[in-house]
Design an enzyme around this catalytic site. Structure first.
Site, PDB file in Angstrom:
ATOM      1  N   ASP A  36       0.846  -1.201   0.000  1.00  0.00           N
ATOM      2  CA  ASP A  36       0.000   0.000   0.000  1.00  0.00           C
ATOM      3  C   ASP A  36       0.873   1.241   0.000  1.00  0.00           C
ATOM      4  O   ASP A  36       2.047   1.193   0.381  1.00  0.00           O
ATOM      5  CB  ASP A  36      -0.972   0.007   1.191  1.00  0.00           C
ATOM      6  CG  ASP A  36      -0.267   0.064   2.549  1.00  0.00           C
ATOM      7  OD1 ASP A  36       0.799  -0.572   2.696  1.00  0.00           O
ATOM      8  OD2 ASP A  36      -0.786   0.735   3.469  1.00  0.00           O
ATOM      9  N   ASP A  51       8.735   3.685  -0.917  1.00  0.00           N
ATOM     10  CA  ASP A  51       7.980   3.299   0.295  1.00  0.00           C
ATOM     11  C   ASP A  51       6.675   2.645  -0.116  1.00  0.00           C
ATOM     12  O   ASP A  51       5.658   3.293  -0.164  1.00  0.00           O
ATOM     13  CB  ASP A  51       7.746   4.558   1.152  1.00  0.00           C
ATOM     14  CG  ASP A  51       7.082   4.252   2.477  1.00  0.00           C
ATOM     15  OD1 ASP A  51       6.999   3.072   2.841  1.00  0.00           O
ATOM     16  OD2 ASP A  51       6.631   5.202   3.146  1.00  0.00           O
ATOM     17  N   GLU A  54      -0.075  -1.092   5.906  1.00  0.00           N
ATOM     18  CA  GLU A  54       1.005  -0.561   6.740  1.00  0.00           C
ATOM     19  C   GLU A  54       0.846   0.939   6.945  1.00  0.00           C
ATOM     20  O   GLU A  54       1.035   1.453   8.045  1.00  0.00           O
ATOM     21  CB  GLU A  54       2.372  -0.864   6.101  1.00  0.00           C
ATOM     22  CG  GLU A  54       3.555  -0.718   7.053  1.00  0.00           C
ATOM     23  CD  GLU A  54       4.053   0.710   7.209  1.00  0.00           C
ATOM     24  OE1 GLU A  54       4.747   0.994   8.192  1.00  0.00           O
ATOM     25  OE2 GLU A  54       3.742   1.579   6.353  1.00  0.00           O
ATOM     26  N   HIS A  57     -21.235  35.113  12.854  1.00  0.00           N
ATOM     27  CA  HIS A  57     -20.599  36.372  12.450  1.00  0.00           C
ATOM     28  C   HIS A  57     -19.659  36.797  13.576  1.00  0.00           C
ATOM     29  O   HIS A  57     -20.086  36.923  14.725  1.00  0.00           O
ATOM     30  CB  HIS A  57     -21.685  37.436  12.222  1.00  0.00           C
ATOM     31  CG  HIS A  57     -21.164  38.675  11.553  1.00  0.00           C
ATOM     32  ND1 HIS A  57     -20.248  39.514  12.143  1.00  0.00           N
ATOM     33  CD2 HIS A  57     -21.435  39.213  10.331  1.00  0.00           C
ATOM     34  CE1 HIS A  57     -19.979  40.512  11.326  1.00  0.00           C
ATOM     35  NE2 HIS A  57     -20.688  40.346  10.211  1.00  0.00           N
ATOM     36  N   THR A  75     -15.116  37.058   7.921  1.00  0.00           N
ATOM     37  CA  THR A  75     -15.190  37.276   9.361  1.00  0.00           C
ATOM     38  C   THR A  75     -16.189  36.302   9.966  1.00  0.00           C
ATOM     39  O   THR A  75     -17.395  36.499   9.866  1.00  0.00           O
ATOM     40  CB  THR A  75     -15.602  38.730   9.643  1.00  0.00           C
ATOM     41  OG1 THR A  75     -16.694  39.057   8.792  1.00  0.00           O
ATOM     42  CG2 THR A  75     -14.448  39.684   9.385  1.00  0.00           C
TER      43      THR A  75
HETATM   44  N1  BES Z   1       8.572   3.012   5.653  1.00  0.00           N
HETATM   45  C1  BES Z   1       7.933   3.801   6.656  1.00  0.00           C
HETATM   46  C2  BES Z   1       8.667   3.737   7.988  1.00  0.00           C
HETATM   47  C3  BES Z   1       9.879   4.602   8.032  1.00  0.00           C
HETATM   48  C4  BES Z   1       9.741   5.970   7.969  1.00  0.00           C
HETATM   49  C5  BES Z   1      11.123   4.072   8.151  1.00  0.00           C
HETATM   50  C6  BES Z   1      10.844   6.783   7.998  1.00  0.00           C
HETATM   51  C7  BES Z   1      12.218   4.865   8.184  1.00  0.00           C
HETATM   52  C8  BES Z   1      12.087   6.231   8.104  1.00  0.00           C
HETATM   53  C9  BES Z   1       6.508   3.332   6.857  1.00  0.00           C
HETATM   54  O1  BES Z   1       5.879   3.045   5.627  1.00  0.00           O
HETATM   55  C10 BES Z   1       5.715   4.420   7.498  1.00  0.00           C
HETATM   56  O2  BES Z   1       5.503   5.425   6.887  1.00  0.00           O
HETATM   57  N2  BES Z   1       5.270   4.215   8.742  1.00  0.00           N
HETATM   58  C11 BES Z   1       4.422   5.146   9.423  1.00  0.00           C
HETATM   59  C12 BES Z   1       3.757   4.482  10.575  1.00  0.00           C
HETATM   60  C13 BES Z   1       2.442   3.877  10.290  1.00  0.00           C
HETATM   61  C14 BES Z   1       1.877   3.276  11.560  1.00  0.00           C
HETATM   62  C15 BES Z   1       1.456   4.830   9.675  1.00  0.00           C
HETATM   63  C16 BES Z   1       5.217   6.291  10.012  1.00  0.00           C
HETATM   64  O3  BES Z   1       6.362   6.110  10.420  1.00  0.00           O
HETATM   65  O4  BES Z   1       4.646   7.381  10.062  1.00  0.00           O
HETATM   66 MN    MN Z   2       7.070   1.912   4.409  1.00  0.00          MN
HETATM   67 MN    MN Z   3       5.275   5.002   4.734  1.00  0.00          MN
END
Ligand code: BES
Ligand code: MN
Ligand code: MN
Length: 463
Positions: A88, A119, A153, A213, A315
């Site tokens: 995802d 990612d 994830e 308002h 406003t």
């Molecule tokens: N791949 C990232 C995790 C990550 C982020 C590793 C930055 C190293 C550096 C993962 O897909 C991610 O974004 N995780 C989320 C957490 C999730 C519970 C929504 C995050 O870290 O915000």
């Molecule tokens: Mn990730």
């Molecule tokens: Mn991520």
């Protein structure tokens, strides 16, 4: 090994074309309108896993998006590695800031651009292509491999917990391997040994029953935005520390040794500042930037809205205001305890003039592990062969809650070999992945399977 390496070198163009197909599917997990795309993406991956020679490929439905399982278990006496990754992606918005369409993989100046390319689609694909290089033409892998690739994830891995409980036997392994983190910098292959945890909250403040308002009513009624801002301002003290009572309880202090190790890393504060475009770096007093982002707990407001946000002036006193905010946690903070503390703090800050609702979106535990384990060292050697550069050991500020779950519930080492770069815009417009790192990643992971098998018996038990 040589024929595997030669095969990888000869197939670079195809590796890009296939990743293009994967990235073309808009598998945005947070939006319901994409539910069909997540199913399509899972099916596409399943077909691909079968094509490269993985067995027992299954698309397993959940209450949310499907999970993929696959394995290849014909290396008796060798360790079993469980791969975890996600298919995802984050929403691509704001679209107007993309230089090329987010779901059309585009090669520009040595980088591959697409939503999810780093990612985590490209990094998942790195493993698929390494596996393929061994299994083609009836070949064999040097280790046993199981794969679990999820579609939730980015929205907190809500349903994979149930899956793991139900399938504990099938997921039994000697180590977990993940490629979903970054390298410290260009030419610095990195093994990650720590992640922060996460709690994500939402607070809504309701005042008057409708917008009013601001001339006729301003000063005579509670303004939800004023009140929400006051509340949010009380989450930190003037030294930049989180002001929620009890928040730092149990936070494990950095050891002298680790501080020294972190200080020796080739991390550039200036480069970090340039990446962000911030005028000045800020944070908790007494800590370096690396310590602040990897090893200290923090709190950030992620979004705040209410009232009039359109063009020009209006406003008005809005009837509602909302803030989304999250905490990053470190060992040994417990997300459930933190949630309680935050809830209590918010309740105390809420004045009786408004209705305040508090909502918890997700909770994930932090993770840190020693990196002298033989399988982690096998990972380091593999990176050094793939990149022909010395590797470094790093922590990350981001969160992958499943890593902690596997580490705690299976008691297995986790090997995090990440191939992103800190400035590749994950979650932001123009997400990209360095092409060279993509290809060296495939090579490194092929070496990792080889090294893991070599390490078998030397502390890495076989299954
Ligand atoms: N791949 C990232 C995790 C990550 C982020 C590793 C930055 C190293 C550096 C993962 O897909 C991610 O974004 N995780 C989320 C957490 C999730 C519970 C929504 C995050 O870290 O915000
Ligand atoms: Mn990730
Ligand atoms: Mn991520």
């Amino acid at each position: 090994m040589q024929h595997v390496v030669d095969f990888i070198q000869a197939n670079h163009d195809r590796y890009i074309e296939e990743l293009r197909e994967f990235c073309a599917i808009p598998s945005v997990s947070t939006k319901n309108e994409h539910k069909k795309d997540l199913e399509r993406c899972a099916q596409w991956l399943a077909d691909h896993l079968r094509k490269i020679g993985m067995e027992n490929v299954e698309v397993i439905p959940t209450k949310g998006h499907p999970i993929l399982y696959a394995d290849w278990l014909h290396a008796p006496g060798q360790p079993t590695l469980l791969f975890y990754g996600h298919y995802d992606v984050q929403p691509p918005e704001p679209l107007e800031l993309w230089e090329s369409p987010p779901f059309e993989l585009t090669l520009r100046e040595g980088n591959l651009y697409a939503r999810g390319v780093v990612d985590d689609k490209g990094q998942v694909f790195i493993h698929l292509k390494a596996i393929e290089a061994f299994l083609r033409d009836g070949g064999r892998l040097p280790v046993n491999i199981k794969m679990m690739i999820e579609g939730e994830e980015e929205v907190g891995s809500e349903n994979i917990g149930t899956f793991i409980e139900e399938e504990k036997g099938r997921l039994e392994c000697n180590a977990l391997m993940v490629s979903d983190t970054s390298m410290l910098g260009r030419g610095l292959p990195s093994v990650c040994y720590g992640l922060r945890g996460l709690c994500y909250f939402e607070v809504e403040v309701e005042g008057p029953k409708q917008d009013l308002h601001s001339g006729s009513f301003g000063g005579g009624v509670p303004n939800p935005i004023n009140i929400l801002c006051e509340m949010m301002a009380k989450l930190h003290d003037k030294h930049g520390r989180v002001a929620i009572p009890g928040f730092y309880n149990g936070v494990r202090a950095l050891s002298k040794k680790e501080r020294q190790q972190l200080r020796r890393l080739p991390f550039s504060e200036k480069g970090f500042q340039q990446t962000t475009g911030a005028r000045k770096l800020v944070g908790e007093k007494g800590y370096t930037t690396v310590e602040r982002i990897w090893a200290r707990p923090t709190l950030d407001i992620n979004g705040i809205f209410g009232g009039y946000t359109g063009e020009g002036a209006k406003t008005v006193i809005g009837s509602k205001a909302t803030a989304k905010f999250s905490t990053r946690l470190v060992p040994n903070q417990d997300p459930a305890k933190i949630t309680k503390l935050v809830r209590r703090h918010i309740e105390r800050l809420a004045p009786p003039s408004v209705k305040v609702t508090f909502k918890v979106h997700s909770e994930g535990k932090p993770w840190v592990a020693p990196f002298d384990h033989p399988i982690v060292q096998a990972g380091r050697r593999a990176l050094e062969k793939g990149f022909e550069k010395p590797a470094v050991f790093i922590r990350e500020g981001g969160s992958i809650p499943l890593v902690t779950t596997m580490y705690e519930e299976f008691g297995r080492p986790c090997v995090l070999l990440g191939f992103g770069l800190p400035d590749e815009n994950a979650h932001a417009p123009n997400e990209h992945m360095n092409l060279e790192n993509y290809l060296k990643g495939i090579l490194s992971i092929a070496y990792f399977y080889h090294e893991a098998s070599q390490a078998s018996g030397k502390g890495v038990e076989a299954s």
